[in-house]
Scaffold this motif. Structure first.
Motif, mmCIF file in Angstrom:
data_model
loop_
_atom_site.group_PDB
_atom_site.id
_atom_site.type_symbol
_atom_site.label_atom_id
_atom_site.label_comp_id
_atom_site.label_asym_id
_atom_site.label_seq_id
_atom_site.Cartn_x
_atom_site.Cartn_y
_atom_site.Cartn_z
ATOM 1 N N GLN A 1 0.873 -1.172 0.000
ATOM 2 C CA GLN A 1 0.000 0.000 0.000
ATOM 3 C C GLN A 1 0.916 1.229 0.000
ATOM 4 N N PRO A 2 0.984 1.973 -1.081
ATOM 5 C CA PRO A 2 1.975 3.049 -1.202
ATOM 6 C C PRO A 2 1.948 4.065 -0.071
ATOM 7 N N GLU A 3 0.768 4.524 0.328
ATOM 8 C CA GLU A 3 0.712 5.574 1.348
ATOM 9 C C GLU A 3 1.293 5.115 2.684
ATOM 10 N N TRP A 4 1.022 3.883 3.076
ATOM 11 C CA TRP A 4 1.556 3.350 4.337
ATOM 12 C C TRP A 4 3.027 2.961 4.202
ATOM 13 N N PHE A 5 3.350 2.345 3.110
ATOM 14 C CA PHE A 5 4.699 1.830 2.871
ATOM 15 C C PHE A 5 5.728 2.966 2.820
ATOM 16 N N ILE A 6 5.417 3.995 2.055
ATOM 17 C CA ILE A 6 6.357 5.106 1.900
ATOM 18 C C ILE A 6 6.451 5.924 3.187
ATOM 19 N N ALA A 7 5.338 6.172 3.849
ATOM 20 C CA ALA A 7 5.364 6.889 5.135
ATOM 21 C C ALA A 7 6.162 6.105 6.176
ATOM 22 N N ALA A 8 5.992 4.803 6.200
ATOM 23 C CA ALA A 8 6.736 3.960 7.137
ATOM 24 C C ALA A 8 8.228 3.971 6.794
ATOM 25 N N GLY A 9 8.560 3.995 5.509
ATOM 26 C CA GLY A 9 9.960 4.083 5.099
ATOM 27 C C GLY A 9 10.601 5.358 5.604
ATOM 28 N N ALA A 10 9.876 6.469 5.517
ATOM 29 C CA ALA A 10 10.382 7.747 6.023
ATOM 30 C C ALA A 10 10.592 7.685 7.539
ATOM 31 N N ALA A 11 9.606 7.144 8.254
ATOM 32 C CA ALA A 11 9.712 7.034 9.720
ATOM 33 C C ALA A 11 10.845 6.092 10.118
ATOM 34 N N GLY A 12 10.939 4.970 9.417
ATOM 35 C CA GLY A 12 12.015 4.022 9.705
ATOM 36 C C GLY A 12 13.386 4.623 9.462
ATOM 37 N N GLY A 13 13.463 5.553 8.507
ATOM 38 C CA GLY A 13 14.721 6.234 8.246
ATOM 39 C C GLY A 13 15.213 7.050 9.433
ATOM 40 N N LEU A 14 14.308 7.430 10.309
ATOM 41 C CA LEU A 14 14.677 8.214 11.497
ATOM 42 C C LEU A 14 14.880 7.364 12.755
ATOM 43 N N LEU A 15 14.217 6.222 12.834
ATOM 44 C CA LEU A 15 14.158 5.443 14.075
ATOM 45 C C LEU A 15 15.505 5.114 14.723
ATOM 46 N N PRO A 16 16.528 4.689 13.982
ATOM 47 C CA PRO A 16 17.782 4.357 14.670
ATOM 48 C C PRO A 16 18.418 5.516 15.441
ATOM 49 N N ASP A 17 18.091 6.752 15.090
ATOM 50 C CA ASP A 17 18.670 7.892 15.812
ATOM 51 C C ASP A 17 17.918 8.236 17.091
ATOM 52 N N ILE A 18 17.037 7.365 17.556
ATOM 53 C CA ILE A 18 16.378 7.564 18.838
ATOM 54 C C ILE A 18 17.419 7.632 19.965
ATOM 55 N N CYS A 19 18.626 7.152 19.683
ATOM 56 C CA CYS A 19 19.705 7.154 20.673
ATOM 57 C C CYS A 19 20.401 8.509 20.780
ATOM 58 N N HIS A 20 20.006 9.481 19.964
ATOM 59 C CA HIS A 20 20.687 10.780 19.936
ATOM 60 C C HIS A 20 19.668 11.885 20.227
ATOM 61 N N SER A 21 19.835 12.567 21.352
ATOM 62 C CA SER A 21 18.845 13.558 21.788
ATOM 63 C C SER A 21 18.727 14.756 20.850
ATOM 64 N N GLY A 22 19.728 15.006 20.028
ATOM 65 C CA GLY A 22 19.666 16.129 19.101
ATOM 66 C C GLY A 22 19.058 15.778 17.755
ATOM 67 N N SER A 23 18.732 14.501 17.545
ATOM 68 C CA SER A 23 18.158 14.072 16.265
ATOM 69 C C SER A 23 16.684 14.464 16.185
ATOM 70 N N LYS A 24 16.110 14.379 14.978
ATOM 71 C CA LYS A 24 14.689 14.694 14.807
ATOM 72 C C LYS A 24 13.816 13.834 15.717
ATOM 73 N N ILE A 25 14.068 12.547 15.755
ATOM 74 C CA ILE A 25 13.248 11.655 16.580
ATOM 75 C C ILE A 25 13.618 11.782 18.059
ATOM 76 N N GLY A 26 14.885 12.032 18.346
ATOM 77 C CA GLY A 26 15.315 12.210 19.728
ATOM 78 C C GLY A 26 14.696 13.441 20.378
ATOM 79 N N ARG A 27 14.531 14.504 19.599
ATOM 80 C CA ARG A 27 13.876 15.721 20.112
ATOM 81 C C ARG A 27 12.383 15.487 20.314
ATOM 82 N N ARG A 28 11.809 14.597 19.526
ATOM 83 C CA ARG A 28 10.372 14.297 19.622
ATOM 84 C C ARG A 28 10.072 13.427 20.851
ATOM 85 N N PHE A 29 11.021 12.543 21.194
ATOM 86 C CA PHE A 29 10.860 11.632 22.339
ATOM 87 C C PHE A 29 12.088 11.755 23.250
#
Length: 159
Positions: free
Chosen positions: A25-53
């Motif tokens: 499903q393109p809308e879910w697949f591509i959005a998930a790809g974008a989110a997954g592209g950020l997930l590994p940086d949850i370990c860095h407080s200055g990252s986009k995802i680190g600032r969010r959580f």
């Protein structure tokens, strides 16, 4: 690499897969790809995802540091296992994992590299590296954008 490059890499690969296979499903697949592209940086407080959580980011960084556990095959496998139990939408699960894989590839192309085989302390990096935020990264981002546009056109046929 910066967040925008990680997002674009996840979008690029998932868009190409949709254009070539039409398997997700393109809308879910591509959005998930974008989110997954950020997930590994949850370990860095200055990252986009680190600032969010920030609380989660601080805990993970305190325990593991940056570019170790969350940049490893072990983390990728753990997330795959959790997603297979919690998420019933294959497009979301596979998209997230692909985005995460693109993140690992991009960070392995930096001088710092990643601990891909964590808990082993071996640093994995490509022979040719780019500086985060440097000219080479900007070229990579531009190329990813062009490739995305190419495959998006194939997918929806507007050009």
């Amino acid at each position: 690499m910066t967040g925008k490059t990680h997002i674009m890499a996840g979008i690029t690969v998932t868009t190409a897969i949709v254009a070539i296979t039409d398997a997700y499903q393109p809308e879910w697949f591509i959005a998930a790809g974008a989110a997954g592209g950020l997930l590994p940086d949850i370990c860095h407080s200055g990252s986009k995802i680190g600032r969010r959580f920030p609380a989660i980011s601080k805990i993970i960084n305190t325990i593991f540091g940056h570019r170790t556990f969350t940049h490893s095959l072990l983390f990728l496998a753990l997330v795959a296992l959790i997603l297979s139990e919690v998420v019933s939408n294959t497009s979301i699960t596979v998209g997230l994992l692909i985005g995460m894989a693109t993140h690992l590839l991009l960070d392995a192309s930096t001088k710092q590299g990643i601990k891909l085989l964590y808990p082993a302390r071996i640093t994995v990096r490509f022979p040719i590296t780019a500086r985060t935020g440097g000219k080479a990264e900007n070229i990579i981002l531009l190329l990813l954008t062009v490739v995305t546009l190419y495959y998006a056109n194939r997918m929806i046929g507007i050009f």
